[in-house]
Design a protein around this motif. Structure first.
Motif, PDB file in Angstrom:
ATOM      1  N   ALA A  89     -30.609 -24.228  77.012  1.00  0.00           N
ATOM      2  CA  ALA A  89     -29.825 -25.293  77.549  1.00  0.00           C
ATOM      3  C   ALA A  89     -28.480 -25.518  76.797  1.00  0.00           C
ATOM      4  O   ALA A  89     -27.428 -25.673  77.604  1.00  0.00           O
ATOM      5  CB  ALA A  89     -30.617 -26.313  78.059  1.00  0.00           C
ATOM      6  N   THR A  90     -28.547 -25.474  75.663  1.00  0.00           N
ATOM      7  CA  THR A  90     -27.477 -25.485  74.492  1.00  0.00           C
ATOM      8  C   THR A  90     -27.308 -24.680  73.577  1.00  0.00           C
ATOM      9  O   THR A  90     -28.218 -24.058  73.045  1.00  0.00           O
ATOM     10  CB  THR A  90     -27.761 -27.129  74.013  1.00  0.00           C
ATOM     11  N   THR A  91     -26.127 -24.404  73.207  1.00  0.00           N
ATOM     12  CA  THR A  91     -25.698 -23.538  72.182  1.00  0.00           C
ATOM     13  C   THR A  91     -25.069 -24.190  70.821  1.00  0.00           C
ATOM     14  O   THR A  91     -24.232 -25.030  71.144  1.00  0.00           O
ATOM     15  CB  THR A  91     -24.752 -22.344  72.562  1.00  0.00           C
ATOM     16  N   TYR A  92     -25.740 -23.691  69.753  1.00  0.00           N
ATOM     17  CA  TYR A  92     -25.344 -24.540  68.415  1.00  0.00           C
ATOM     18  C   TYR A  92     -24.783 -23.421  67.540  1.00  0.00           C
ATOM     19  O   TYR A  92     -25.142 -22.273  67.708  1.00  0.00           O
ATOM     20  CB  TYR A  92     -26.654 -25.110  67.737  1.00  0.00           C
ATOM     21  N   GLN A  93     -23.793 -23.615  66.727  1.00  0.00           N
ATOM     22  CA  GLN A  93     -23.459 -22.649  65.777  1.00  0.00           C
ATOM     23  C   GLN A  93     -23.226 -23.146  64.386  1.00  0.00           C
ATOM     24  O   GLN A  93     -22.953 -24.508  64.337  1.00  0.00           O
ATOM     25  CB  GLN A  93     -22.056 -22.100  66.453  1.00  0.00           C
ATOM     26  N   SER A  94     -23.187 -22.276  63.612  1.00  0.00           N
ATOM     27  CA  SER A  94     -22.930 -22.852  62.016  1.00  0.00           C
ATOM     28  C   SER A  94     -21.556 -22.797  61.658  1.00  0.00           C
ATOM     29  O   SER A  94     -20.671 -22.330  62.413  1.00  0.00           O
ATOM     30  CB  SER A  94     -23.759 -21.516  61.127  1.00  0.00           C
ATOM     31  N   ALA A  95     -21.350 -22.951  60.643  1.00  0.00           N
ATOM     32  CA  ALA A  95     -19.770 -22.946  60.240  1.00  0.00           C
ATOM     33  C   ALA A  95     -19.606 -21.365  59.792  1.00  0.00           C
ATOM     34  O   ALA A  95     -20.542 -20.743  59.238  1.00  0.00           O
ATOM     35  CB  ALA A  95     -19.545 -23.661  58.924  1.00  0.00           C
ATOM     36  N   PRO A  96     -18.618 -20.675  59.786  1.00  0.00           N
ATOM     37  CA  PRO A  96     -18.455 -19.372  59.464  1.00  0.00           C
ATOM     38  C   PRO A  96     -18.313 -19.427  57.921  1.00  0.00           C
ATOM     39  O   PRO A  96     -18.022 -20.209  57.190  1.00  0.00           O
ATOM     40  CB  PRO A  96     -16.838 -18.954  59.906  1.00  0.00           C
ATOM     41  N   ALA A  97     -18.720 -18.101  57.581  1.00  0.00           N
ATOM     42  CA  ALA A  97     -19.041 -17.614  56.190  1.00  0.00           C
ATOM     43  C   ALA A  97     -18.161 -16.376  55.760  1.00  0.00           C
ATOM     44  O   ALA A  97     -18.425 -15.516  56.255  1.00  0.00           O
ATOM     45  CB  ALA A  97     -20.504 -17.475  55.754  1.00  0.00           C
ATOM     46  N   PRO A  98     -17.309 -16.476  54.934  1.00  0.00           N
ATOM     47  CA  PRO A  98     -16.654 -15.425  54.668  1.00  0.00           C
ATOM     48  C   PRO A  98     -17.043 -14.322  53.350  1.00  0.00           C
ATOM     49  O   PRO A  98     -17.946 -14.761  52.612  1.00  0.00           O
ATOM     50  CB  PRO A  98     -15.217 -15.777  54.295  1.00  0.00           C
ATOM     51  N   ILE A  99     -16.495 -13.207  53.172  1.00  0.00           N
ATOM     52  CA  ILE A  99     -16.760 -12.223  52.161  1.00  0.00           C
ATOM     53  C   ILE A  99     -15.567 -11.845  51.612  1.00  0.00           C
ATOM     54  O   ILE A  99     -14.568 -11.698  52.411  1.00  0.00           O
ATOM     55  CB  ILE A  99     -17.853 -11.220  52.129  1.00  0.00           C
ATOM     56  N   ARG A 100     -15.285 -11.450  50.383  1.00  0.00           N
ATOM     57  CA  ARG A 100     -14.327 -10.545  49.965  1.00  0.00           C
ATOM     58  C   ARG A 100     -12.895 -11.417  50.080  1.00  0.00           C
ATOM     59  O   ARG A 100     -11.898 -10.789  50.442  1.00  0.00           O
ATOM     60  CB  ARG A 100     -14.274  -9.257  50.562  1.00  0.00           C
ATOM     61  N   GLY A 101     -12.952 -12.861  50.114  1.00  0.00           N
ATOM     62  CA  GLY A 101     -11.575 -13.477  49.936  1.00  0.00           C
ATOM     63  C   GLY A 101     -11.193 -13.628  51.510  1.00  0.00           C
ATOM     64  O   GLY A 101     -10.138 -14.350  51.591  1.00  0.00           O
ATOM     65  N   ALA A 102     -12.112 -13.355  52.368  1.00  0.00           N
ATOM     66  CA  ALA A 102     -11.493 -13.772  53.914  1.00  0.00           C
ATOM     67  C   ALA A 102     -11.415 -15.232  54.133  1.00  0.00           C
ATOM     68  O   ALA A 102     -12.346 -16.149  53.628  1.00  0.00           O
ATOM     69  CB  ALA A 102     -12.332 -12.850  54.960  1.00  0.00           C
ATOM     70  N   THR A 103     -10.408 -15.794  54.788  1.00  0.00           N
ATOM     71  CA  THR A 103     -10.445 -16.954  55.314  1.00  0.00           C
ATOM     72  C   THR A 103     -10.745 -16.962  56.675  1.00  0.00           C
ATOM     73  O   THR A 103     -10.339 -16.561  57.773  1.00  0.00           O
ATOM     74  CB  THR A 103      -8.783 -17.724  55.007  1.00  0.00           C
ATOM     75  N   CYS A 104     -11.727 -17.977  57.119  1.00  0.00           N
ATOM     76  CA  CYS A 104     -12.325 -17.774  58.295  1.00  0.00           C
ATOM     77  C   CYS A 104     -11.910 -19.175  59.049  1.00  0.00           C
ATOM     78  O   CYS A 104     -11.997 -20.251  58.560  1.00  0.00           O
ATOM     79  CB  CYS A 104     -13.765 -17.813  58.573  1.00  0.00           C
ATOM     80  N   GLY A 105     -11.252 -19.248  60.070  1.00  0.00           N
ATOM     81  CA  GLY A 105     -10.811 -20.277  60.932  1.00  0.00           C
ATOM     82  C   GLY A 105     -11.331 -20.839  61.989  1.00  0.00           C
ATOM     83  O   GLY A 105     -12.222 -19.978  62.514  1.00  0.00           O
TER      84      GLY A 105
END
Length: 449
Positions: free
Chosen positions: A433-449
């Motif tokens: 019924a509902t979708t939940y999500q985590s905070a994004p996680a980077p590797i190798r210095g990526a910046t996730c917005g």
């Protein structure tokens, strides 16, 4: 045959006969190279080509890991180039058995592969957990198919005795019935987390073989396992090969389980739409994320004795009525000299019932820091809400669209990555019924917005 330089090979795994390497050519996709200790003679080479041509013609070919090319090494050894699948069934059950629904879907897909192969005169010859693999998309696939290389490079069966039919252990006789036994043992592992004949403390490999030859496997009970599924696995594991169902009959029984005919009320689930999409390699449309533009005759095999290894697959998204709205706010910001890109409007998957909305505040999904292993990344996560179906979103530097892998109820995943590129990862979970999500996680210095 193409010639390949040893300098391009990254060791992945060593088995009793062959060594598996990863090959990552510049600008190309990573592949697996299975290298045998000696070159192939002309007869074996031709036999492999015939087998692979037959496999390519099967309707279930998308669920088979086939040989893409035969490559020569400068030292004379021969390697089989195949797609790289990051996990095996052994890996996937490391944290416990698969959900029952996933096991049923897996059984339907793999039994369909065997039924079509047997009808084309092909015997797999070694259905084990190490040969049930998971593609990065989450699709299961059966690898190491065919008899030509098993005859050319005989291997000891003791290490995989728990997944090997009694007649094979006694007489080395590989057949369609032995394939059915192997599939039954693999699905038993997926359902219970243990092989049909697990090694006991202080027990030798010979002791395990004796139990495979003489004792019936324990009936699978608990976890609301459908009685029809338990009965089917025991019939597939019958000591007498004449008492085992043919692969085509196994397909029919899994179809009945999928339609609910063989399930208990607690486990009745409509898998029709979802099963068909899985078999074809389902993927979910996502928002665009831009990165900076920088019947076969029986074959007798005489094999020596000795020890062997066992490794680990799979899989699968469960729940036909679940669709994830792919709102993926994953954007790379690698540095001030490059321009941030903006994702296009998200695309939604139409579900047969309701379309979930993203409401991350009602439940928390925690994605642990990714473990970067160079050519793969290990992800693990947890949720404050139980019984979610998860999807893993992977955004890669330089790729317009992130990729999604359906994972069912499992909370770990090994993702194939390319060396030197930056990545962001995000987990979505749905309760239907509902979708939940985590905070994004980077590797190798990526910046996730």
């Amino acid at each position: 045959m193409a010639e390949i330089s040893p300098d391009t090979l990254v060791p992945r795994a060593t088995g009793p006969v062959a060594t598996v390497y990863l090959v990552a050519p510049p600008g190309g996709r990573t592949a697996a190279l299975k290298v045998y200790p000696q070159p192939l003679d002309r007869r074996t080479y031709n036999a492999v080509e015939v087998e692979q041509a037959k496999l390519a013609g099967l309707r279930s070919a998308p669920s088979i890991v086939r040989v893409e090319s035969l490559d020569d090494l400068p030292d004379g050894r021969t390697g089989l180039r195949m797609e790289f699948c990051p996990q095996s069934l052994t890996d996937l059950i490391a944290n416990g058995p698969l959900p029952i629904d996933n096991v049923i879907v897996l059984g339907q897909i793999l039994s369909s592969v065997l039924a079509e192969a047997h009808d084309a005169g092909l015997v797999h010859g070694g259905v084990t957990p190490a040969n049930v693999l998971e593609r990065p998309s989450g699709q299961p696939a059966l690898a190491d198919f065919g008899m030509a290389l098993r005859l050319r490079f005989p291997r000891d069966l003791m290490g995989d005795a728990a997944y090997t039919a009694p007649e094979v252990l006694r007489e080395g006789e590989l057949s369609e019935a032995a394939d059915v036994y192997g599939l039954g043992a693999v699905l038993y592992l997926a359902l219970t987390g243990l092989p049909p004949f697990p090694a006991r403390p202080g027990e030798s490999a010979d002791d395990v073989v004796l139990r495979v030859l003489r004792e019936p496997p324990a009936e699978v009970t608990g976890r609301d396992v459908p009685p029809g599924l338990s009965r089917l696995l025991l019939r597939m594991l019958a000591k007498d090969p004449e008492l085992r169902p043919e692969a085509a009959a196994v397909v029919g029984e899994f179809e009945a389980l999928l339609s609910g005919a063989g399930a208990t009320p607690e486990n009745e689930t409509d898998f029709d739409d979802f099963r068909d999409e899985l078999a074809a390699g389902r993927s979910v449309p996502l928002a665009v994320v831009e990165a900076p533009k920088k019947k076969a005759s029986k074959v007798r095999v005489d094999e020596p004795s000795g020890g062997r290894k066992s490794r680990k697959p799979l899989l699968i998204g469960a729940g036909a009525a679940i669709a994830l709205v792919a709102v993926v706010p994953v954007v790379f910001h690698p540095g001030s000299d490059e321009t941030q890109s903006t994702p296009a409007p998200p695309a939604a998957v139409t579900a047969p019932s309701v379309t979930p909305s993203v409401a991350p505040k009602q439940a928390e999904i925690k994605l642990n820091p990714p473990v970067d292993k160079g050519t793969s990344v290990v992800l693990s996560w947890s949720s404050t809400k139980k019984s979610l179906t998860y999807a893993v979103i992977v955004a890669e530097q330089g790729v317009d669209k992130p990729q999604t892998s359906f994972r069912g109820e499992l909370t770990t995943l090994t993702v194939q990555v390319s060396a030197g590129l930056k990545y962001c990862f995000l987990i979505q979970g749905s309760d239907g019924a509902t979708t939940y999500q985590s905070a994004p996680a980077p590797i190798r210095g990526a910046t996730c917005g």
